[in-house]
Design an enzyme around this catalytic site. Structure first.
Site, PDB file in Angstrom:
ATOM      1  N   GLN A  88      -4.057   1.712  10.006  1.00 61.09           N
ATOM      2  CA  GLN A  88      -2.437   1.543   9.261  1.00 61.09           C
ATOM      3  C   GLN A  88      -1.645   2.548  10.692  1.00 61.09           C
ATOM      4  OE1 GLN A  88      -5.276   2.186   7.686  1.00 61.09           O
ATOM      5  NE2 GLN A  88      -5.212   1.301   5.446  1.00 61.09           N
ATOM      6  N   ARG A  96       0.669  -1.510  -0.236  1.00 58.36           N
ATOM      7  CA  ARG A  96       0.301  -0.144  -0.037  1.00 58.36           C
ATOM      8  C   ARG A  96       0.987   1.258  -0.184  1.00 58.36           C
ATOM      9  NH1 ARG A  96       1.712   1.631   4.283  1.00 58.36           N
ATOM     10  NH2 ARG A  96       0.444   3.525   4.127  1.00 58.36           N
ATOM     11  N   ASN A 109      -7.049  11.605   0.442  1.00 58.67           N
ATOM     12  CA  ASN A 109      -6.351  10.359   1.337  1.00 58.67           C
ATOM     13  C   ASN A 109      -7.518   9.893   2.048  1.00 58.67           C
ATOM     14  OD1 ASN A 109      -3.296   9.918   2.529  1.00 58.67           O
ATOM     15  ND2 ASN A 109      -4.127  11.232   4.535  1.00 58.67           N
ATOM     16  N   ASP A 115      -2.792  10.960  -2.004  1.00 58.94           N
ATOM     17  CA  ASP A 115      -3.101   9.390  -2.791  1.00 58.94           C
ATOM     18  C   ASP A 115      -3.471  10.618  -4.418  1.00 58.94           C
ATOM     19  OD1 ASP A 115      -3.727   6.771  -2.002  1.00 58.94           O
ATOM     20  OD2 ASP A 115      -4.023   8.059  -0.360  1.00 58.94           O
TER      21      ASP A 115
END
Length: 340
Positions: free
Chosen positions: A187, A49, A238, A228
C-alpha cells in the site's frame, strides 16, 4: 441523498461507486457497489481500504439501501453483515453504531440519509483538523517516514498521517518522505508514493526492512502512521509492520506519532490485548498479486503467518494526533484521549 464525491468514493445520481485500489497506480477503475455483498467483497479484497473510508462507505451504502425502500429488519441485517466485514477497523463499528441509532427513529429512512451525509462531511473536517494539529509538530523536520497508506485513498478527506505531511509541506516546503513499501500488499509503494507524487511532495520508496538503516544514519526526523483502532490506554492497531517502526524509533530516539480521528478510538477497549487482529490469505505472502495478475514464488502450500495488523503499545508513542488535539502520555493516563 445528495451527491458525495471524494478521491476513492463517489455517490452520484443515486449510484455508489468505489475506486478499485488494487489496480492503482496504473489504472483507475470505478466499481458500482449497490448491495451488501458487493461492499463486503470490495472491503475484504482491499479494493477499498482505510478505516475511516470503510466506515463512511458502509454508512453511505446503508443510506442508499434505505432510499431504495429496504424495511427496518432488512436494514438492521445489512448493518450487522457490514459490521463483520473488517473486524479490526473500529471506525466501521462506530459509524454503523450511529446508523443503527438512526434506524431506531420513527422516520428512519430520512434519518439514515441525514446521518450518512453528516458522517461524510464530518470526516473531511476531521482530516483538516488533524492536519493542522499535527503539522505544528514538524516545524524542524525535513525527512519523514510513513507506513502503509493514510491519505485521501483511506478517508473521504485529505487523510490522517498524510494530511499532516501535506499540511507540513504547505507550511514548509523543505519536506521529504520515506515511504515504506508496506509488505505484503504494498500500500505504501503503490498508493502512498502515488498520492505524494500527485501532491508534488518529494518522496523515496524503501523496503520495510530498510527503515532501521536510515534511522541509524540519522536520516529520519519523525515517523507518522495511521491507526485502525486505538484503545483507551493508547495502545493501537495499525498495518502490520507499524510495531517494528515504533521499536526502532524508540531505540534511535526518533519522535513517533499516530494520527487518527476520534472515530478510531474504541472506548470499550481497555488495552491493545483486546484488539482483534484479522488473519489474511497466505497467498498474499507466498507471492504478489496486482493489476498484472498473480505470481507465486514460494513453495505451493507453504505455511504462512499473515496478520493484517499489529498492536503498538502506548509506551512507544510520542504523541497521539487527533482532530481534538495532540495528546501525550500523561494526557492518556488522565483519560483525555476519550473525552470528545
Amino acid at each position: 441523498m445528495q451527491d458525495l464525491l471524494s478521491t476513492a468514493l463517489r455517490y452520484e445520481k443515486n449510484t455508489l461507486y468505489i475506486l478499485d485500489q488494487t489496480l492503482l497506480p496504473h489504472e483507475m477503475k470505478w466499481l458500482e457497489c449497490s448491495d451488501v455483498d458487493a461492499m463486503v467483497e470490495v472491503i475484504q479484497s482491499l479494493r477499498t481500504r482505510g478505516a475511516p473510508l470503510i466506515g463512511i462507505a458502509c454508512s453511505v451504502l446503508v443510506a442508499h439501501l434505505a432510499e431504495q425502500g429496504m424495511d427496518k429488519p432488512q436494514l438492521a441485517h445489512a448493518i450487522e453483515v457490514l459490521r463483520a466485514s473488517r473486524p479490526t477497523a473500529v471506525n466501521l463499528m462506530n459509524n454503523l453504531q450511529e446508523m443503527s441509532a438512526a434506524l431506531a427513529s420513527e422516520n428512519y429512512h430520512q434519518q439514515l440519509v441525514k446521518t450518512a451525509e453528516k458522517l461524510f462531511f464530518e470526516d473531511i473536517s476531521l482530516c483538516q483538523q488533524m492536519a493542522e494539529n499535527g503539522a505544528k509538530l514538524l516545524k524542524n523536520c525535513h525527512n519523514l517516514l510513513t507506513h502503509c497508506n493514510t491519505g485521501s485513498l483511506a478517508t473521504v478527506g485529505m487523510g490522517t498521517a498524510l494530511s499532516v505531511i501535506q499540511q507540513a509541506y504547505k507550511n514548509n516546503e523543505n519536506i521529504h518522505v520515506y515511504v515504506d513499501e508496506t509488505r505484503p500488499l504494498l500500500q505504501g509503494g503503490r498508493l502512498t508514493a502515488w498520492e505524494l507524487s500527485e501532491l508534488n511532495i518529494p518522496n523515496t520508496i524503501i523496503c520495510d526492512n530498510m527503515a532501521a538503516s536510515l534511522m541509524a544514519k540519522g536520516q529520519v526526523d519523525a515517523i507518522l502512521v495511521g491507526a485502525d483502532r486505538i484503545a483507551v490506554n493508547g495502545d493501537f492497531a495499525n498495518k502490520i509492520g507499524t510495531y517494528n517502526l515504533a521499536v526502532l524509533a524508540d531505540y534511535h530516539d526518533i519522535p513517533f506519532y499516530v494520527v487518527a480521528p476520534y472515530t478510531t478510538i474504541d472506548v470499550d477497549c481497555l488495552s491493545g490485548e483486546n484488539i482483534p487482529v484479522e488473519q489474511r490469505d497466505g497467498d498474499e505472502v507466498r507471492g504478489v498479486k496486482g493489476s498484472f495478475g498473480q505470481v507465486l514464488w514460494s513453495p505451493e502450500g507453504a505455511k504462512v503467518y499473515n496478520p493484517a495488523f499489529d498492536v503498538t503499545p502506548a509506551k512507544l508513542v510520542t504523541g497521539w494526533v487527533l482532530d481534538t488535539g495532540v495528546f501525550e502520555a500523561e494526557d492518556i493516563k488522565a483519560g483525555k484521549l476519550v473525552k470528545h
